[in-house]
Design a protein around this motif. Structure first.
Motif, mmCIF file in Angstrom:
data_model
loop_
_atom_site.group_PDB
_atom_site.id
_atom_site.type_symbol
_atom_site.label_atom_id
_atom_site.label_comp_id
_atom_site.label_asym_id
_atom_site.label_seq_id
_atom_site.Cartn_x
_atom_site.Cartn_y
_atom_site.Cartn_z
ATOM 1 N N VAL A 100 13.060 4.813 2.243
ATOM 2 C CA VAL A 100 12.700 5.265 0.901
ATOM 3 C C VAL A 100 13.932 5.837 0.185
ATOM 4 O O VAL A 100 14.153 5.586 -0.997
ATOM 5 C CB VAL A 100 11.537 6.293 0.964
ATOM 6 C CG1 VAL A 100 11.298 6.940 -0.388
ATOM 7 C CG2 VAL A 100 10.266 5.602 1.471
ATOM 8 N N LEU A 101 14.756 6.568 0.945
ATOM 9 C CA LEU A 101 15.977 7.126 0.348
ATOM 10 C C LEU A 101 16.880 5.988 -0.141
ATOM 11 O O LEU A 101 17.425 6.038 -1.253
ATOM 12 C CB LEU A 101 16.710 7.983 1.388
ATOM 13 C CG LEU A 101 17.900 8.814 0.896
ATOM 14 C CD1 LEU A 101 17.482 9.797 -0.188
ATOM 15 C CD2 LEU A 101 18.552 9.576 2.054
ATOM 16 N N GLY A 138 3.167 1.229 5.808
ATOM 17 C CA GLY A 138 2.077 2.161 5.482
ATOM 18 C C GLY A 138 1.645 2.101 4.020
ATOM 19 O O GLY A 138 0.754 2.839 3.615
ATOM 20 N N GLY A 139 2.307 1.274 3.202
ATOM 21 C CA GLY A 139 1.950 1.138 1.804
ATOM 22 C C GLY A 139 2.297 2.373 0.999
ATOM 23 O O GLY A 139 3.132 3.186 1.410
ATOM 24 N N VAL A 141 4.906 5.795 1.433
ATOM 25 C CA VAL A 141 6.037 6.060 0.549
ATOM 26 C C VAL A 141 5.935 7.481 -0.017
ATOM 27 O O VAL A 141 6.916 8.221 -0.044
ATOM 28 C CB VAL A 141 6.112 5.020 -0.596
ATOM 29 C CG1 VAL A 141 7.176 5.405 -1.604
ATOM 30 C CG2 VAL A 141 6.412 3.635 -0.033
ATOM 31 N N HIS A 142 4.717 7.857 -0.429
ATOM 32 C CA HIS A 142 4.541 9.201 -1.004
ATOM 33 C C HIS A 142 4.852 10.291 0.016
ATOM 34 O O HIS A 142 5.431 11.309 -0.330
ATOM 35 C CB HIS A 142 3.129 9.361 -1.569
ATOM 36 C CG HIS A 142 2.940 8.532 -2.805
ATOM 37 N ND1 HIS A 142 1.851 8.639 -3.625
ATOM 38 C CD2 HIS A 142 3.737 7.585 -3.356
ATOM 39 C CE1 HIS A 142 1.985 7.773 -4.629
ATOM 40 N NE2 HIS A 142 3.127 7.124 -4.475
ATOM 41 N N LYS A 143 4.493 10.027 1.239
ATOM 42 C CA LYS A 143 4.783 10.997 2.294
ATOM 43 C C LYS A 143 6.298 11.156 2.444
ATOM 44 O O LYS A 143 6.822 12.265 2.520
ATOM 45 C CB LYS A 143 4.177 10.505 3.617
ATOM 46 C CG LYS A 143 3.713 11.628 4.515
ATOM 47 C CD LYS A 143 3.041 11.079 5.760
ATOM 48 C CE LYS A 143 3.780 11.563 6.987
ATOM 49 N NZ LYS A 143 3.877 10.608 8.066
ATOM 50 N N ILE A 178 10.108 2.570 -6.489
ATOM 51 C CA ILE A 178 10.491 3.010 -5.137
ATOM 52 C C ILE A 178 9.575 2.325 -4.116
ATOM 53 O O ILE A 178 10.036 1.797 -3.104
ATOM 54 C CB ILE A 178 10.394 4.555 -4.993
ATOM 55 C CG1 ILE A 178 11.261 5.242 -6.052
ATOM 56 C CG2 ILE A 178 10.806 4.993 -3.592
ATOM 57 C CD1 ILE A 178 11.170 6.764 -6.061
ATOM 58 N N GLU A 179 8.292 2.314 -4.427
ATOM 59 C CA GLU A 179 7.321 1.671 -3.516
ATOM 60 C C GLU A 179 7.669 0.206 -3.313
ATOM 61 O O GLU A 179 7.666 -0.313 -2.210
ATOM 62 C CB GLU A 179 5.897 1.752 -4.097
ATOM 63 C CG GLU A 179 5.279 3.124 -3.972
ATOM 64 C CD GLU A 179 4.061 3.285 -4.884
ATOM 65 O OE1 GLU A 179 3.487 2.262 -5.324
ATOM 66 O OE2 GLU A 179 3.710 4.440 -5.170
#
Ligand code: ADP
Ligand code: MG
Length: 398
Positions: A18-19, A45-46, A50-52, A37-38
């Motif tokens: 994600v970074l 994990g969808g 990503v939010h995590k 970003i997603e």
């Protein structure tokens, strides 16, 4: 701005993904929209995964949300870029652990690092393009309209330029640290076991050392270059023990030059000013510190230029300029370096305020700001898949 590697080991491979996605998105978005970003990260994990990761990264300050944003999005922080660069050096097996910080300039952090053989090296992290809080206040609009992530762009340019010059200088036999690798805004180089001239209170033969330093200025000039910041901080003095013919031990001093992002060509419109300033710097230092004044005037720019033309040596200014730098890149970098110089000259020591201005924007940063220096060594944990992932991302244009 300090490099704080404590959170490094706790990032999961998804977080790194994600970074990296935020970094990719930054290329054309000042604020990277969450959906982008997603899309770039494509985690198994969808969206929820990503939010995590976004929360985890924001919590340790590697990405930040900007308050006035018109949409939900994040930007990479200096910390985030530092982690990405370290991650790359680590995946290439050039760095295994990060030790203490040895130098703090206004434009850089200098860290001692080591590879897994225990060989110590120097990591120079460029920090350019951040404007002091005071200036930021009066330049809000200007800043807002600036090219996206310009500190990222400028710091990367500084590293690229410095790395290119170090390689070219080493190839010509100049005494510079061996450049090992570059990633983003960082350069990895050999550690020189020496003190800066600044820390040396006496030398056996000041005239000899002075002569050598002036020769270095002239030798650079013959290759079309002016260091541009040839001062007692940027000259390291190696002490080498030698045994003379009569069997006595003697000490010889060998200068090593560092710090090259501001190098200019002998053809630069202000070349004479930079040349004279470098010469003057050495003269002033030798007179103050060692009470030595050369009996010879000069050297003078016009003579150096004549010597350059006559010598017909490889022109390193041209070599480097031909190695992928556009005129615009060099101009942007020069402007940023001069801006910093002007700030220094004004005695604007607003480093602390600088930090505040960063935090000001960082809504998501937590309050636990214990900014102790890394006393001990920190081992960087790296997921090996990053190699593939970087290649994967590089082949994809977003
Ligand atoms: P800045 O652009 O911030 O001035 P420098 O490249 O001049 O950064 O490095 C700052 C300081 O870090 C130097 O004055 C020197 O003491 C130390 N340093 C930098 N590079 C090395 C190196 N390769 N080996 C040993 N010390 C170094
Ligand atoms: Mg320096």
């Amino acid at each position: 701005m300090k490099l704080d590697t404590r959170a490094m080991r706790y990032l999961a491979s998804e977080d790194w993904r994600v970074l990296t996605a935020v970094e990719m998105g930054s290329k054309n978005h000042e604020l990277v929209p969450t959906p982008l970003i997603e899309k770039i990260a494509r985690l198994k994990g969808g969206a929820s995964g990503v939010h995590k990761s976004i929360s985890a990264l924001a919590k340790v300050g590697l990405i930040a949300r900007v308050k006035e944003a018109k949409y939900d999005g994040y930007r990479l922080t200096y910390g985030g870029l530092d982690y990405l660069a370290l991650h790359t050096h680590s995946a290439r097996k050039d760095i295994y652990s990060v030790g203490t910080r040895i130098g703090v300039g206004k434009e850089s952090d200098i860290m001692i690092v080591a590879d897994n053989q225990g060989t110590q090296k120097v990591l120079k992290i460029h920090r350019l393009g951040r404007i002091s809080f005071r200036t930021v206040k009066s330049n809000r609009d200007y800043l807002r309209n600036r090219a996206s992530g310009s500190w990222m762009y400028l710091s990367r340019l500084a590293a690229m330029k410095e790395f290119a010059f170090m390689k070219a200088l080493l190839a010509e036999g100049f005494p510079v640290p061996e450049p090992i690798a570059q990633s983003r805004h960082t350069i990895l180089m050999a550690l020189i076991d020496a003190f800066p001239l600044r820390q040396i209170s006496a030398v056996p033969d000041p005239a000899k050392l002075y002569g050598e330093l002036i020769s270095l200025i002239l030798r650079l000039a013959k290759h079309g270059l002016i260091h541009g910041d040839f001062n007692e901080f940027n000259i390291l003095i190696k002490e080498i023990k030698v045994t003379t013919e009569s069997g006595e031990e003697a000490l010889t001093l060998e200068p090593v030059i560092i710090d090259f992002p501001q190098m200019v060509s002998m053809e630069h419109q202000n070349a004479e000013m930079y040349f004279d300033r470098d010469v003057e710097c050495i003269k002033r230092f030798f007179s103050r510190r060692f009470h030595f004044t050369s009996t010879e005037p000069g050297p003078f720019f016009k003579d150096a230029k004549k010597a350059m033309k006559k010598a017909g040596l490889t022109r390193l200014d041209a070599t480097v300029e031909a190695s992928g730098f556009t005129k615009k890149m060099l101009k942007d970098l020069e402007a940023a370096i001069r801006e910093k110089e002007a700030m220094k000259a004004e005695g604007n020591n607003s480093d602390e305020e600088d930090e505040e201005s960063e935090e000001d924007e960082d809504e998501d940063e937590d309050g636990d700001e214990e900014t102790s220096d890394n006393g001990g060594e920190i081992i960087i944990g790296v997921a090996n898949e990053v190699d593939d992932f970087d290649a994967d991302l590089a082949s994809k244009s977003t």
